[in-house]
Each structure stands twice: as C-alpha cells, then as structure tokens.
Scaffold this active site. Structure first.
Site, short mmCIF file in Angstrom:
data_model
loop_
_atom_site.label_atom_id
_atom_site.label_comp_id
_atom_site.label_asym_id
_atom_site.label_seq_id
_atom_site.Cartn_x
_atom_site.Cartn_y
_atom_site.Cartn_z
N HIS A 13 2.26 9.16 -8.19
CA HIS A 13 3.07 8.86 -6.91
C HIS A 13 4.16 7.93 -7.33
O HIS A 13 5.51 8.37 -7.17
CB HIS A 13 2.14 7.84 -5.81
CG HIS A 13 1.15 8.77 -5.26
ND1 HIS A 13 1.02 9.78 -4.39
CD2 HIS A 13 -0.36 8.49 -5.70
CE1 HIS A 13 -0.43 10.34 -4.45
NE2 HIS A 13 -1.06 9.55 -5.03
O1 RIB Z 1 -0.81 6.51 -1.57
C1 RIB Z 1 -0.34 6.32 -2.87
C2 RIB Z 1 0.19 4.74 -2.98
O2 RIB Z 1 -0.86 3.95 -2.76
C3 RIB Z 1 0.54 4.52 -4.50
O3 RIB Z 1 1.63 3.48 -4.44
C4 RIB Z 1 -0.71 3.76 -5.15
O4 RIB Z 1 -0.36 2.80 -6.19
C5 RIB Z 1 -1.09 3.28 -4.10
O5 RIB Z 1 -0.40 1.88 -3.92
#
Ligand code: RIB
Ligand code: CA
Length: 312
Positions: free
Chosen positions: A242
């Site tokens: 992500h």
């Molecule tokens: O849903 C993914 C996000 O939530 C990313 O930023 C991960 O690090 C968590 O913070």
C-alpha cells in the site's frame, strides 16, 4: 536537486517502512521530517519504528516527531494481527539509538508549513489522518500553504479491508479524513483500488534477498512478514503493497491513472463507518475534492522500488 520537499506522516507498519526507504533512496525527494501517528500499533511503537527506519536507511539526521496517540473522537483501533506485536515484525532491527525530536508532530507540521515558502511542501500520509486534521484545525493559516496531500487510504470498487466497506487508515479516524479531504488542499488518494494491483509476488521479493545488503535483507523480511496475512485472506501470490505507492506517485505519476471525483467519508453510520463514498461516475454535483487513483503499471512500480532501494 530535490524537486519534492515532503513531510511523511506515518504509522509504521512494514509497508510504511518500505515507503520511507523509497523516499530516502530517491534524490528527487527531500524529507523535511517524519511525523508519527497511532494506527497499525500504538504511538510509542510507531514512533520507535520510524526511528528504526531512519537508522536502517542511514539517515539519523532526519527528525522524527511523535504525534496523536488516538483519533479525534473514536477509540483507537490497531492492527497487530497484520503487522505483529512490534508493528515492524519480520526483520531483526536493533533498538534505535536515535530519539524522537522534542515537540509534538502537529507543531512540527505547522511550524514547517509556516516557515517554508507557500506551495513547496507536500504532505505524504501513510496512516490515519489525525495529525493533519489537528494541524489544520489549530492553524488554518497553513492550509493554503500546503502544495498537495498524497494519502494512502480508502477504497471504492475494491470495498474495504477492515470492514466490508472501510479501509484501515480511514476507518481509524474517519472524522479526520473527512475534514482533511474537504480542507481545500489538493489531494491525491492511493486507495485499495490501486494498491491491490501491487502484489508482492515471490519473484519480486527474491530480488531483495539477492541484493545481499542489510537493507535488501530487511526489505525482504518486511515484505515476507507483511504479505502473509493478505495472501491467506485474498488467496493470491503475494499481498498488496500500500504505502510505497504514495512516494512512487511523486517520483513517476505517469505510471498511475485516476480521475478527480467527489469523495465523502461516512462518519455517522456504525455499519458503514469510514467508507469513502466515491462519485466515480459524477452522478452528483458535489465538488470533485480528490484525485482518486485507480490504476497502476505494477511492473514499472516494482522496478522503480527495487532500483531505488538497491541504492541504500
Ligand atoms: O489499509 C492499509 C493501510 O493501513 C496501510 O497504510 C497500512 O500501513 C495500514 O496503516
Ligand atoms: Ca500505514
């Protein structure tokens, strides 16, 4: 000469760590400071993990500032089930010698935006948006001075990853997200719709093992630990990566595609709390407040990520 001057607001988190490494490995980017927020794990751990990332990258010069330990109004929800008890399980990183800088993260954000020329600082957010919302609420004069917010969060066609409709960063602090997305600052959003197209396949991780460097070894361990939950959940080869998409967008926006849309965050219904209601087809006349990124050239993304991290 750096062309992008950024503050990284983060809740490390293995994917946050990879994003921080990518920023440090990229000469186009000047990291003015790192601010931490409670999210994946409580604030004390996200702050320690940010210090570990700076030391892993050989950047003890960069200031790390601890921020909000809880959302604006909701109880903190954490994600040890994904990130492990430390929030950075996987690699065996030493206890940091660095300590956080004095002062609250929100004050660092405000002071930096007041000091630096207007329109030159980008806020890169990798976790819940509590610090940003508090900064805007406490110092509204800084809002027009922000160049852009590039945020990981939300989801539309992909739904949610923490509830059926809500992505973690937005769910943890939906009130902060709604305030930030409507503050009037240009926003580029990296939602699950794009991050779920960035899978840490085994072949992509093996390249980090083959580097034979401390950073390569740590990166492989971060990725292997982080993907295990999502591989089981989604049944695919690798898990979605992500947060590094936020930094990659600054470096190579041409590898992404999206459109300006109206985006509202659900802050009342417990059933749909934190949902990013995204008007992709412009069926309303609500203001188009977010650039919603939906597509990526994932091979180009992972090539860029590897090429940069292999420099550390
Ligand atoms: O849903 C993914 C996000 O939530 C990313 O930023 C991960 O690090 C968590 O913070
Ligand atoms: Ca994160």
């Amino acid at each position: 000469m750096p062309t992008q001057r950024i503050i990284i607001d983060t809740d490390p988190g293995q994917d946050d760590a990879i994003a921080i490494l990518l920023a440090f490995a990229s000469p186009e980017i000047e990291v003015l400071g790192i601010t931490t927020v409670a999210g994946n794990v409580p604030l004390a751990l996200t702050t320690k993990n940010a210090l570990k990332c700076c030391e892993l990258a050989g950047r003890p010069d960069v200031g790390v500032y601890a921020g909000a330990e809880a959302p604006l109004s909701r109880p903190l929800v954490t994600a040890e089930y994904v990130h492990g008890a430390s929030g950075l399980d996987g690699p065996d990183l030493p206890e940091p010698a660095m300590t956080p800088r004095a002062g609250h993260a929100v004050d660092f954000i405000v002071d930096t935006l007041r000091r630096e020329p207007a329109g030159t600082v980008t806020l890169c957010t990798l976790g819940p948006l509590t610090n940003i919302a508090l900064a805007f609420e406490g110092a509204p004069d800084i809002v027009p001075r922000v160049k852009r917010i590039v945020a990981m969060g939300g989801g539309a066609f992909e739904g949610g990853n923490t509830t059926p409709v809500a992505e973690f960063n937005i769910l943890v602090d939906p009130h902060a997200a709604q305030a930030v997305f409507h503050a009037g600052v240009p926003v580029t959003l990296m939602p699950l719709d794009v991050t779920h197209k960035c899978l840490t396949k085994a072949s992509r991780i093996q390249k980090y093992h083959d580097l034979g460097t401390p950073v390569g070894k740590a990166t492989a361990a971060l990725l292997e630990f982080f993907e295990r939950f999502d591989e089981r959940k989604y049944g695919c080869d690798g898990g979605p990566l992500h947060d590094p998409t936020v930094i990659a967008w600054l470096l190579a926006p041409e590898m992404f595609a999206g459109r300006d849309v109206n985006l509202e965050v659900e802050t009342r219904s417990e059933l749909t709390m934190g949902q990013t209601v995204t008007d992709w087809w412009h069926v309303t006349d609500r203001p188009r407040n977010v650039h919603f990124v939906r597509d990526i050239d994932d091979d180009a993304f992972f090539d860029l990520l590897f090429e940069r991290i292999s420099r550390l």
